[in-house]
Design a protein around this motif. Structure first.
Motif, PDB file in Angstrom:
ATOM      1  N   TYR A 130      15.021   8.877 -21.736  1.00  0.00           N
ATOM      2  CA  TYR A 130      13.614   8.489 -21.831  1.00  0.00           C
ATOM      3  C   TYR A 130      12.724   9.309 -20.890  1.00  0.00           C
ATOM      4  CZ  TYR A 130      14.579   4.142 -24.446  1.00  0.00           C
ATOM      5  OH  TYR A 130      14.954   3.220 -25.391  1.00  0.00           O
ATOM      6  N   LYS A 132      10.683  12.141 -19.221  1.00  0.00           N
ATOM      7  CA  LYS A 132      10.047  13.317 -19.806  1.00  0.00           C
ATOM      8  C   LYS A 132      10.433  14.609 -19.107  1.00  0.00           C
ATOM      9  CE  LYS A 132       6.062  10.797 -21.667  1.00  0.00           C
ATOM     10  NZ  LYS A 132       6.357  11.060 -23.084  1.00  0.00           N
ATOM     11  N   ASN A 133      10.861  14.536 -17.848  1.00  0.00           N
ATOM     12  CA  ASN A 133      11.328  15.738 -17.152  1.00  0.00           C
ATOM     13  C   ASN A 133      12.278  15.331 -16.030  1.00  0.00           C
ATOM     14  OD1 ASN A 133       9.783  15.549 -14.491  1.00  0.00           O
ATOM     15  ND2 ASN A 133       8.103  15.459 -15.971  1.00  0.00           N
ATOM     16  N   GLU A 136      11.028  13.492 -12.730  1.00  0.00           N
ATOM     17  CA  GLU A 136      10.804  12.046 -12.757  1.00  0.00           C
ATOM     18  C   GLU A 136      12.085  11.300 -12.428  1.00  0.00           C
ATOM     19  OE1 GLU A 136       9.156  10.715 -16.413  1.00  0.00           O
ATOM     20  OE2 GLU A 136       7.263  11.800 -16.173  1.00  0.00           O
ATOM     21  N   SER A 179      10.066  16.535 -28.825  1.00  0.00           N
ATOM     22  CA  SER A 179       9.286  16.034 -27.688  1.00  0.00           C
ATOM     23  C   SER A 179       8.666  17.167 -26.876  1.00  0.00           C
ATOM     24  CB  SER A 179      10.166  15.172 -26.779  1.00  0.00           C
ATOM     25  OG  SER A 179      11.114  15.965 -26.080  1.00  0.00           O
ATOM     26  N   HIS A 180       9.194  18.382 -27.036  1.00  0.00           N
ATOM     27  CA  HIS A 180       8.626  19.529 -26.333  1.00  0.00           C
ATOM     28  C   HIS A 180       7.253  19.904 -26.885  1.00  0.00           C
ATOM     29  CE1 HIS A 180       8.664  23.176 -23.917  1.00  0.00           C
ATOM     30  NE2 HIS A 180       8.386  23.895 -25.000  1.00  0.00           N
ATOM     31  N   ASN A 183       3.619  14.967 -27.776  1.00  0.00           N
ATOM     32  CA  ASN A 183       3.626  13.950 -26.731  1.00  0.00           C
ATOM     33  C   ASN A 183       3.765  12.567 -27.373  1.00  0.00           C
ATOM     34  OD1 ASN A 183       3.412  12.645 -24.283  1.00  0.00           O
ATOM     35  ND2 ASN A 183       1.177  12.709 -24.254  1.00  0.00           N
ATOM     36  N   HIS A 184       4.903  11.950 -27.163  1.00  0.00           N
ATOM     37  CA  HIS A 184       5.158  10.644 -27.772  1.00  0.00           C
ATOM     38  C   HIS A 184       6.016   9.817 -26.820  1.00  0.00           C
ATOM     39  CE1 HIS A 184       9.419  11.429 -28.886  1.00  0.00           C
ATOM     40  NE2 HIS A 184       9.005  12.677 -28.886  1.00  0.00           N
ATOM     41  N   ASP A 185       6.167   8.539 -27.132  1.00  0.00           N
ATOM     42  CA  ASP A 185       6.930   7.629 -26.276  1.00  0.00           C
ATOM     43  C   ASP A 185       8.261   7.253 -26.901  1.00  0.00           C
ATOM     44  OD1 ASP A 185       4.945   7.520 -24.283  1.00  0.00           O
ATOM     45  OD2 ASP A 185       3.820   6.022 -25.424  1.00  0.00           O
ATOM     46  N   GLN A 189      13.456  12.052 -24.952  1.00  0.00           N
ATOM     47  CA  GLN A 189      12.552  13.057 -24.418  1.00  0.00           C
ATOM     48  C   GLN A 189      13.324  14.297 -23.953  1.00  0.00           C
ATOM     49  OE1 GLN A 189       9.187  12.693 -24.382  1.00  0.00           O
ATOM     50  NE2 GLN A 189       9.377  10.683 -25.338  1.00  0.00           N
ATOM     51  N   ASN A 190      14.492  14.088 -23.390  1.00  0.00           N
ATOM     52  CA  ASN A 190      15.366  15.157 -22.908  1.00  0.00           C
ATOM     53  C   ASN A 190      16.813  14.737 -23.110  1.00  0.00           C
ATOM     54  OD1 ASN A 190      13.792  17.366 -21.332  1.00  0.00           O
ATOM     55  ND2 ASN A 190      12.870  15.463 -20.627  1.00  0.00           N
TER      56      ASN A 190
END
Length: 273
Positions: A130, A132-133, A136, A179-180, A183-185, A189-190
Motif C-alpha cells: 500500500y 506509495k514509496n 514512507e 500506480s506509477h 495517482n490512486h488509492d 502501489q509498489n
C-alpha cells in the motif's frame, strides 16, 4: 475448501462471531497461520497497523488470550471495503467475546498517532504494498522503534516457484506499473521483495530473527488481482510504445496460463531492535 472453512468457522463460533462470509473465513485461516508463524504469545500487548476488516486482528486476539490486548489501526474509513465494510466487520468483532481485548481506530495514520504506551510486538500484515514509496515505509519502521522491540511483517512472496502462481505475480506487477502513472488509492502501489524489506528494517537498526514462508495458494487474491489488472488495460494505451510492449508482455504471461491459478505464498519476517 470445506476443511479450510471448518477450521476458521470453528474459531468464529468459539467467540460468537456471526460473520457468515466464505471469503472472510478463508482469509481468516491464512491470518491465523501468519500469527502463529510470528510467534505471538499469550498475554502480549500488540499493535496492528493496517487491520482492514479485522481477519488478522481476530487471529492476534485469539493468540494473546484473555490477558492480552490488541490495538488495531487503519488509514481507511469505516465504509471502505467489500463484501463487508471495515465498519460492518469490526463492529461484529467488537460485539463478540473478543471485543474487550481489541480497540479499533480508523482514519488513523500511524505516523501522526500519539501513543502513550509501548507494545510487545507491532504487526504489519499484507500492508507494505500500500505504501506509495519506500521512504514512507522507512518512516513507519523508524517510529516502530519508539513503541516496540519486536516487529512482525508479512506480505506476498513474489519469488514464486510454481507456474500456477505466475498470474498473481503478473497482475500485481501490472498494478504497480499502473500506480506509477495514475495517482490512486488502490491496494498495490509498489512491490517489495522480501530482501528489500529486510534491507529497510536493518537500515533502521533492526536485527532479523526469523524468516519463513506460509502457504497462501488457496486464497482468492489471484482472481481479484487478475480481474482488476484486466480492467485497467486500456489505461496503458497512451503510453510510449516501449512501455506498452513491456506491459503487454505481462498481460500475455498473466492471461495465457490455462491451468488452475493459485495465489502467491506469503513470507513472514520477525525483527528485533
Amino acid at each position: 475448501m470445506s476443511a479450510i472453512n471448518h477450521i476458521s468457522e470453528r474459531l468464529l463460533t468459539q467467540y460468537g462471531l456471526d460473520i457468515d462470509d466464505e471469503i472472510f473465513a478463508i482469509q481468516l485461516l491464512h491470518r491465523m497461520n501468519l500469527v502463529k508463524a510470528f510467534g505471538i504469545q499469550k498475554g502480549m500487548n500488540v499493535l496492528e497497523i493496517g487491520c482492514g476488516q479485522g481477519e488478522t486482528t481476530i487471529a492476534i486476539a485469539d493468540q494473546v488470550g484473555e490477558e492480552g490486548r490488541v490495538t488495531a489501526i487503519d488509514m481507511a474509513s469505516r465504509d471502505y471495503g467489500a463484501p463487508l465494510t471495515l465498519g460492518e466487520a469490526t463492529d461484529q468483532i467488537k460485539n463478540s467475546k473478543l471485543g474487550e481485548r481489541i480497540q479499533f481506530h480508523f482514519e488513523t495514520d500511524f505516523l501522526s498517532l500519539e501513543l502513550h504506551e509501548t507494545f510487545d510486538a507491532v504487526v504489519l500484515s499484507h500492508s507494505s504494498w500500500y505504501f506509495k514509496n519506500p521512504n514512507e515505509l522507512k518512516k513507519y519502521f523508524r517510529k516502530m522503534q519508539d513503541v516496540s522491540n519486536m516487529i512482525c511483517v508479512a506480505d506476498w512472496d513474489i519469488d514464486f516457484m510454481d507456474q500456477s502462481q505466475r498470474s498473481h505475480f503478473c497482475a500485481a506487477t501490472i498494478q504497480a506499473l499502473y500506480s506509477h502513472f495514475v495517482n490512486h488509492d488502490g491496494n498495490i502501489q509498489n512491490l517489495f521483495h522480501k530482501s528489500q524489506l529486510k534491507e529497510l528494517l536493518e537500515g533502521e537498526g533492526f536485527q532479523i530473527a526469523k524468516q519463513d514462508q506460509v502457504d497462501a495458494t488457496y486464497l482468492q487474491d489471484v482472481q481479484w488481482e487478475k480481474a482488476y489488472a484486466n480492467d485497467i488495460r486500456k489505461a496503458f494505451m497512451n503510453e510510449s510504445p516501449k512501455f506498452k510492449l513491456l506491459v503487454n508482455s505481462y498481460y500475455e504471461l498473466m492471461n495465457e496460463y490455462k491451468g488452475e491459478e493459485k495465489s502467491l505464498n506469503s513470507f513472514i519476517m520477525c525483527a528485533y531492535k
